[in-house]
Design a protein around this motif. Structure first.
Motif, mmCIF file in Angstrom:
data_model
loop_
_atom_site.group_PDB
_atom_site.id
_atom_site.type_symbol
_atom_site.label_atom_id
_atom_site.label_comp_id
_atom_site.label_asym_id
_atom_site.label_seq_id
_atom_site.Cartn_x
_atom_site.Cartn_y
_atom_site.Cartn_z
ATOM 1 N N ALA A 46 0.853 -1.201 0.000
ATOM 2 C CA ALA A 46 0.000 0.000 0.000
ATOM 3 C C ALA A 46 0.883 1.242 0.000
ATOM 4 O O ALA A 46 1.387 1.660 1.033
ATOM 5 C CB ALA A 46 -0.925 0.000 1.204
ATOM 6 N N CYS A 47 1.097 1.822 -1.179
ATOM 7 C CA CYS A 47 1.832 3.085 -1.254
ATOM 8 C C CYS A 47 0.997 4.134 -0.518
ATOM 9 O O CYS A 47 -0.206 4.253 -0.770
ATOM 10 C CB CYS A 47 2.025 3.484 -2.715
ATOM 11 S SG CYS A 47 2.727 5.139 -2.906
ATOM 12 N N PRO A 48 1.607 4.908 0.404
ATOM 13 C CA PRO A 48 0.825 5.909 1.131
ATOM 14 C C PRO A 48 0.303 7.027 0.232
ATOM 15 O O PRO A 48 -0.557 7.798 0.645
ATOM 16 C CB PRO A 48 1.803 6.445 2.183
ATOM 17 C CG PRO A 48 3.130 5.953 1.815
ATOM 18 C CD PRO A 48 2.981 4.823 0.857
ATOM 19 N N HIS A 49 0.785 7.114 -0.994
ATOM 20 C CA HIS A 49 0.357 8.164 -1.921
ATOM 21 C C HIS A 49 -0.615 7.653 -2.977
ATOM 22 O O HIS A 49 -1.442 8.405 -3.477
ATOM 23 C CB HIS A 49 1.578 8.784 -2.612
ATOM 24 C CG HIS A 49 2.633 9.216 -1.652
ATOM 25 N ND1 HIS A 49 2.535 10.342 -0.892
ATOM 26 C CD2 HIS A 49 3.803 8.627 -1.293
ATOM 27 C CE1 HIS A 49 3.594 10.458 -0.118
ATOM 28 N NE2 HIS A 49 4.376 9.424 -0.342
ATOM 29 N N CYS A 50 -0.507 6.363 -3.361
ATOM 30 C CA CYS A 50 -1.282 5.824 -4.484
ATOM 31 C C CYS A 50 -2.245 4.707 -4.084
ATOM 32 O O CYS A 50 -3.119 4.363 -4.875
ATOM 33 C CB CYS A 50 -0.348 5.266 -5.549
ATOM 34 S SG CYS A 50 0.882 6.421 -6.117
ATOM 35 N N GLY A 51 -2.039 4.093 -2.912
ATOM 36 C CA GLY A 51 -2.861 2.970 -2.525
ATOM 37 C C GLY A 51 -2.202 1.644 -2.865
ATOM 38 O O GLY A 51 -1.048 1.603 -3.270
ATOM 39 N N PRO A 52 -2.925 0.532 -2.701
ATOM 40 C CA PRO A 52 -2.349 -0.803 -2.907
ATOM 41 C C PRO A 52 -1.935 -1.039 -4.359
ATOM 42 O O PRO A 52 -2.697 -0.748 -5.286
ATOM 43 C CB PRO A 52 -3.489 -1.747 -2.523
ATOM 44 C CG PRO A 52 -4.438 -0.933 -1.719
ATOM 45 C CD PRO A 52 -4.300 0.480 -2.210
ATOM 46 N N PHE A 87 7.570 -1.620 -7.112
ATOM 47 C CA PHE A 87 8.378 -1.026 -6.045
ATOM 48 C C PHE A 87 9.804 -1.567 -6.063
ATOM 49 O O PHE A 87 10.073 -2.629 -6.611
ATOM 50 C CB PHE A 87 7.751 -1.344 -4.687
ATOM 51 C CG PHE A 87 6.359 -0.796 -4.518
ATOM 52 C CD1 PHE A 87 6.154 0.451 -3.973
ATOM 53 C CD2 PHE A 87 5.249 -1.532 -4.926
ATOM 54 C CE1 PHE A 87 4.879 0.966 -3.824
ATOM 55 C CE2 PHE A 87 3.966 -1.038 -4.783
ATOM 56 C CZ PHE A 87 3.778 0.220 -4.231
ATOM 57 N N ARG A 88 10.694 -0.814 -5.449
ATOM 58 C CA ARG A 88 12.075 -1.250 -5.232
ATOM 59 C C ARG A 88 12.425 -1.051 -3.770
ATOM 60 O O ARG A 88 12.094 -0.033 -3.179
ATOM 61 C CB ARG A 88 13.055 -0.449 -6.104
ATOM 62 C CG ARG A 88 12.905 -0.735 -7.579
ATOM 63 C CD ARG A 88 13.285 -2.170 -7.897
ATOM 64 N NE ARG A 88 13.029 -2.518 -9.278
ATOM 65 C CZ ARG A 88 11.945 -3.147 -9.725
ATOM 66 N NH1 ARG A 88 10.997 -3.495 -8.885
ATOM 67 N NH2 ARG A 88 11.799 -3.439 -10.987
ATOM 68 N N TRP A 89 13.126 -2.025 -3.212
ATOM 69 C CA TRP A 89 13.568 -1.998 -1.830
ATOM 70 C C TRP A 89 14.739 -1.032 -1.692
ATOM 71 O O TRP A 89 15.613 -0.988 -2.565
ATOM 72 C CB TRP A 89 13.980 -3.420 -1.434
ATOM 73 C CG TRP A 89 14.392 -3.617 -0.027
ATOM 74 C CD1 TRP A 89 13.578 -3.727 1.061
ATOM 75 C CD2 TRP A 89 15.722 -3.768 0.459
ATOM 76 N NE1 TRP A 89 14.330 -3.935 2.192
ATOM 77 C CE2 TRP A 89 15.643 -3.965 1.847
ATOM 78 C CE3 TRP A 89 16.976 -3.752 -0.152
ATOM 79 C CZ2 TRP A 89 16.764 -4.141 2.643
ATOM 80 C CZ3 TRP A 89 18.093 -3.927 0.637
ATOM 81 C CH2 TRP A 89 17.979 -4.126 2.023
ATOM 82 N N GLY A 90 14.799 -0.290 -0.602
ATOM 83 C CA GLY A 90 15.857 0.706 -0.423
ATOM 84 C C GLY A 90 16.666 0.564 0.844
ATOM 85 O O GLY A 90 17.409 1.455 1.193
ATOM 86 N N GLY A 91 16.523 -0.549 1.540
ATOM 87 C CA GLY A 91 17.341 -0.786 2.715
ATOM 88 C C GLY A 91 16.623 -0.533 4.021
ATOM 89 O O GLY A 91 15.453 -0.161 4.048
ATOM 90 N N GLU A 92 17.358 -0.744 5.096
ATOM 91 C CA GLU A 92 16.816 -0.577 6.438
ATOM 92 C C GLU A 92 16.492 0.893 6.687
ATOM 93 O O GLU A 92 17.272 1.775 6.337
ATOM 94 C CB GLU A 92 17.832 -1.036 7.470
ATOM 95 C CG GLU A 92 18.188 -2.503 7.368
ATOM 96 C CD GLU A 92 19.303 -2.871 8.332
ATOM 97 O OE1 GLU A 92 19.209 -2.547 9.528
ATOM 98 O OE2 GLU A 92 20.279 -3.469 7.868
ATOM 99 N N GLY A 102 5.528 4.171 -10.210
ATOM 100 C CA GLY A 102 4.293 4.870 -9.844
ATOM 101 C C GLY A 102 4.628 6.326 -9.562
ATOM 102 O O GLY A 102 5.161 7.016 -10.428
ATOM 103 N N CYS A 103 4.390 6.752 -8.323
ATOM 104 C CA CYS A 103 4.598 8.161 -7.966
ATOM 105 C C CYS A 103 6.061 8.504 -7.715
ATOM 106 O O CYS A 103 6.390 9.673 -7.536
ATOM 107 C CB CYS A 103 3.762 8.492 -6.741
ATOM 108 S SG CYS A 103 4.246 7.578 -5.251
ATOM 109 N N ARG A 104 6.958 7.490 -7.645
ATOM 110 C CA ARG A 104 8.391 7.662 -7.436
ATOM 111 C C ARG A 104 8.715 8.280 -6.070
ATOM 112 O O ARG A 104 9.775 8.868 -5.891
ATOM 113 C CB ARG A 104 9.032 8.455 -8.567
ATOM 114 C CG ARG A 104 8.797 7.828 -9.933
ATOM 115 C CD ARG A 104 9.456 8.570 -11.045
ATOM 116 N NE ARG A 104 10.904 8.511 -10.966
ATOM 117 C CZ ARG A 104 11.663 7.529 -11.447
ATOM 118 N NH1 ARG A 104 11.100 6.507 -12.023
ATOM 119 N NH2 ARG A 104 12.957 7.575 -11.351
#
Ligand SMILES: [Zn+2]
Length: 94
Positions: free
Chosen positions: A5-11, A17-22, A60-62
């Protein structure tokens, strides 16, 4: 496949998506050693349990945001924009 669930675009599908670390990894001071900097950049704790991670909605929204996820069950407990707080308490693994 994860549904994030992107907080800007929804599920959306995890494929967007891409993972960006801890997310809660402490950044070393400017006068740190090369070894400390290398550990910060490339060292990952890979804990078992609930973790906070940075993700980007690359297709998506980047926008970057935080995902609170269980690394065992892959259940996503929360997502929220960078610079804001989680909706509820977050119990992280050590
Ligand atoms: Zn988005």
């Amino acid at each position: 496949m994860l549904l994030i669930a992107c907080p800007h675009c929804g599920p959306r599908s995890e494929l967007e998506f891409r993972w960006g670390g801890e997310a809660d990894k402490p950044r070393p001071l400017l006068d740190c050693t090369d070894a400390e900097w290398a550990t910060y950049l490339f060292g990952q704790r890979n804990p078992k349990g609930v973790v906070s991670e940075r993700w980007v909605h690359a297709y998506g929204c980047r926008q970057w945001f935080i995902v609170v996820r269980d690394t065992v069950s892959h259940q996503i407990n929360d997502t929220y924009p960078l610079g804001s707080s989680p909706a509820g308490p977050v119990e992280r693994s050590a």
